[in-house]
Design a protein around this motif. Structure first.
Motif, PDB file in Angstrom:
ATOM      1  N   UNK A   1       2.973  -1.182  -0.129  1.00  0.00           N
ATOM      2  CA  UNK A   1       3.242  -1.614  -1.500  1.00  0.00           C
ATOM      3  C   UNK A   1       3.240  -3.137  -1.603  1.00  0.00           C
ATOM      4  N   UNK A   2       3.836  -3.806  -0.612  1.00  0.00           N
ATOM      5  CA  UNK A   2       3.828  -5.263  -0.638  1.00  0.00           C
ATOM      6  C   UNK A   2       2.405  -5.802  -0.525  1.00  0.00           C
ATOM      7  N   UNK A   3       1.595  -5.143   0.343  1.00  0.00           N
ATOM      8  CA  UNK A   3       0.204  -5.599   0.482  1.00  0.00           C
ATOM      9  C   UNK A   3      -0.556  -5.407  -0.816  1.00  0.00           C
ATOM     10  N   UNK A   4      -0.323  -4.262  -1.490  1.00  0.00           N
ATOM     11  CA  UNK A   4      -0.998  -4.023  -2.769  1.00  0.00           C
ATOM     12  C   UNK A   4      -0.555  -5.031  -3.817  1.00  0.00           C
TER      13      UNK A   4
ATOM     14  N   UNK B   1      -9.397   2.419 -11.259  1.00  0.00           N
ATOM     15  CA  UNK B   1      -9.237   3.211 -10.044  1.00  0.00           C
ATOM     16  C   UNK B   1      -8.096   2.680  -9.185  1.00  0.00           C
ATOM     17  N   UNK B   2      -7.984   1.324  -9.118  1.00  0.00           N
ATOM     18  CA  UNK B   2      -6.890   0.736  -8.334  1.00  0.00           C
ATOM     19  C   UNK B   2      -5.535   1.068  -8.955  1.00  0.00           C
TER      20      UNK B   2
ATOM     21  N   UNK C   1      -2.527   2.977  -7.164  1.00  0.00           N
ATOM     22  CA  UNK C   1      -1.173   2.431  -7.138  1.00  0.00           C
ATOM     23  C   UNK C   1      -0.156   3.432  -7.676  1.00  0.00           C
ATOM     24  N   UNK C   2      -0.518   4.103  -8.769  1.00  0.00           N
ATOM     25  CA  UNK C   2       0.379   5.106  -9.342  1.00  0.00           C
ATOM     26  C   UNK C   2       0.626   6.242  -8.372  1.00  0.00           C
TER      27      UNK C   2
ATOM     28  N   UNK D   1       5.679   7.541  -2.863  1.00  0.00           N
ATOM     29  CA  UNK D   1       6.886   6.852  -2.392  1.00  0.00           C
ATOM     30  C   UNK D   1       8.154   7.479  -2.989  1.00  0.00           C
ATOM     31  N   UNK D   2       8.156   7.763  -4.281  1.00  0.00           N
ATOM     32  CA  UNK D   2       9.309   8.401  -4.930  1.00  0.00           C
ATOM     33  C   UNK D   2       9.580   9.772  -4.345  1.00  0.00           C
TER      34      UNK D   2
END
Length: 596
Positions: A398-401, A414-415, A419-420, A426-427
């Motif tokens: 997530x930090x890299x994104x 698409x990105x 991410x979603x 993650x949730x």
């Protein structure tokens, strides 16, 4: 007939338009005159005169009708009958106050013109206070006319003549009385002079006789006085000597006291000097302590600043303490539940004393369950570690994104979808991690509860084993005592082996059962009295031999011992101890018949 109510001289403040205020003495007379009307009424007459000025005359006649108008004008609260007395009371108050420098009640006589003979004037009774001059009564008097003045002078002359006649009569009476008294006094004087001459002659004769007698008495008294003087001189000399000796002793004592006081004074002076030096030292110490106090005050200020910051931290910790207190309350509730569970386990323990084999089997099964639970806990902890690794990895992704998003200004659809999806994953992983942690806590609580139950059951089992061991020791001791008694009786008489059996059947306590309570206090071999076991049996009286009757009482909560007597008498075998499973041997669980 006129009725005179008041006739006195008063001090009045006289005011005119042209002259200044002055004081004068005026006579005020108040009379009641019968009216000329056919109705029987009386008018009130107020007259002002001056004894030094016979032409000074002011009159006022007040009828009942005039009084009603005066009452309405000046707001009076009394009627006509009580008005004269109230007016006289006010005048009396003016008389009592007129000698003071600042009288409270005073009379004012005011006139509009300079001459009193031509215009009406006002007589005011005024009370002075701190606020104002309060007028109680104001009367308007008219000056007398020539006819009134002549009539007044005629009445004054007639009264003076009447007074003169009365005085002449009194004078004649007093002259006659004085002449009569003078004649009587002269007669008494002549008689008294004759008596005086007689008394003088008698007095001279008596004085001569008394002087001769007194001279004789005086000489005797002088001799007595000389004797008493000599005696008193001797006594005085003795007293003087005694006083001198006592004074000498007292002076010696005082000198010793003075010397002692001098030494005490020197000691006190030394102490004073020492105390002065100590005071100087203490003053120096006080100055140093004051400096330290100033430094400590500065430190206190700094500490107060730190205390304010600590108060903030304390409030935060109090909030945490409140949260912990709620957790403590929850834990206390759980402890209460555990106490109830302990009570239930105690009841179960009482029931499981007869089922110890099954309890040990349950213990082994619980140990197996505990091992399984520990294995599950280990597996859950490994899963938790894996989940934490996944979360860290996802957080790094997530930090890299986020870094890539900050670098790139344009983001494609698409990105955003990727991410979603990653956030959703993650949730989900976080939710799974929370569920796994909750399951782990529940399993840990279950493991702790099972461990507590296991410890409690093991403790109860150890206690029951100890009780059984003590019971076995008591039984072995009893068997030994009974065997010794049987051997002693065999040696005394032959064929005593059958006799105790017969005595057993016909004794006073047949078919009694020796019972031991494993839940009672732990007995010891010394608690059983050996004298109760070693008493010989009385065959003739049929008394029981062996244990006391208190050991044969039946108890409902005890375990009967059957078949103990044959093993003790025939085989002399000691009962076997408990096996590992906790089962009682046959010799210790069978009922035995003891000889009475």
């Amino acid at each position: 007939m006129t009725e005179l109510l008041f006739n006195k001289r008063l001090q009045v403040f006289v005011k005119n338009r042209d002259t200044d205020e002055r004081r004068s003495v005026i006579r005020i007379s108040i009379e009641l005159l019968p009216s000329s009307s056919p109705v029987h009424r009386k008018d009130l007459v107020v007259r002002l005169t001056d004894d030094t000025d016979l032409y000074f005359l002011y009159n006022l006649v007040i009828s009942e009708e005039d009084f009603q108008s005066l009452k309405v004008q000046q707001g009076l609260l009394i009627d006509f009958t009580s008005f004269p007395q109230k007016f006289i009371d006010l005048l009396e108050q003016c008389i009592s106050e007129q000698d003071r420098e600042s009288p409270r009640f005073l009379l004012q006589f005011t006139s509009a013109s300079s001459a009193f003979d031509h215009s009406p004037s006002n007589l005011n009774i005024v009370e002075t206070n701190a606020f104002k001059h309060l007028t109680h009564l104001s009367l308007k008097l008219l000056p007398g006319s020539d006819a009134d003045i002549k009539k007044y002078l005629a009445t004054c002359l007639s009264t003076v003549k009447e007074e003169k006649q009365q005085l002449d009569q009194k004078l004649r009476k007093t002259e006659e009385d004085l002449t009569r008294q003078l004649n009587y006094a002269q007669q008494t004087l002549s008689e008294k002079s004759r008596e005086l001459d007689k008394l003088r002659s008698e007095w001279t004769s008596q004085t001569t006789s008394l002087s001769s007698r007194h001279m004789h008495d005086l000489s005797a008294e002088r001799e007595k006085a000389l004797e008493t003087q000599a005696r008193l001189q001797q006594q005085n000399e003795q007293l003087r000597q005694e006083l001198e000796s006592s004074h000498h002793r007292s002076t010696q004592q005082l000198q010793t006291k003075v010397s002692e006081l001098d030494t005490a004074n020197r000691e006190l002076m030394d102490k004073k000097y020492k105390s002065d030096s100590t005071i100087r030292d203490l003053k120096a110490k006080l100055a140093s302590l004051e400096e330290e106090c100033q430094r400590s005050k500065q430190q206190v200020l700094s500490l107060r600043r730190e205390n304010s910051t600590l108060d903030i931290e304390c409030h935060e910790k109090e909030r945490l303490v409140n949260q912990l207190q709620t957790r403590v309350a929850v834990l206390e509730q759980e402890i209460k539940d555990k106490e109830q569970l302990v009570l239930r386990t105690r009841e179960v323990l009482e029931a499981t004393q007869q089922q110890k084999n099954s309890v040990e089997g349950n213990v082994e099964s619980k140990q197996v369950q505990v091992s399984k639970l520990e294995a599950t806990v280990k597996s859950l902890s490994e899963e938790l570690i894996k989940a934490n690794g996944i979360i860290k990895k996802l957080q790094g992704d997530l930090k890299a994104l986020v870094g890539k998003i900050k670098v790139k200004n344009t983001v494609t659809v698409s990105q955003e979808k990727i991410l979603q999806e990653t956030t959703e994953k993650l949730q989900r992983e976080q939710r799974e991690l929370q569920d796994a942690q909750q399951r782990l806590r529940q399993r840990e609580e279950e493991v702790t509860k099972l461990k507590e139950q296991l410890d409690a059951t093991v403790q109860k089992l150890d206690e029951s084993r100890e009780v059984l061991k003590t019971n076995e020791n008591v039984i072995t001791w009893l068997n030994k005592q009974l065997n010794e008694n049987q051997l002693s009786r065999k040696q005394e008489t032959l064929g005593m082996f059958e006799t105790p059996a017969a005595g057993l059947r016909t004794g006073s306590v047949p078919h009694s059962m020796v019972q031991f309570n494993p839940m009672s206090a732990k007995p010891s071999a010394a608690d059983v009295s050996p004298t109760a076991l070693s008493q010989p049996s009385n065959k003739e009286n049929g008394e029981p031999v062996g244990l006391d009757s208190k050991y044969f009482e039946r108890r409902d909560d005890s375990i009967p011992l059957r078949g103990l007597l044959p093993s003790m008498h025939l085989n002399r075998e000691v009962p076997k101890p408990l096996n590992t499973a906790g089962a009682r041997p046959a010799a210790s669980t069978a009922s035995a018949y003891f000889p009475g």
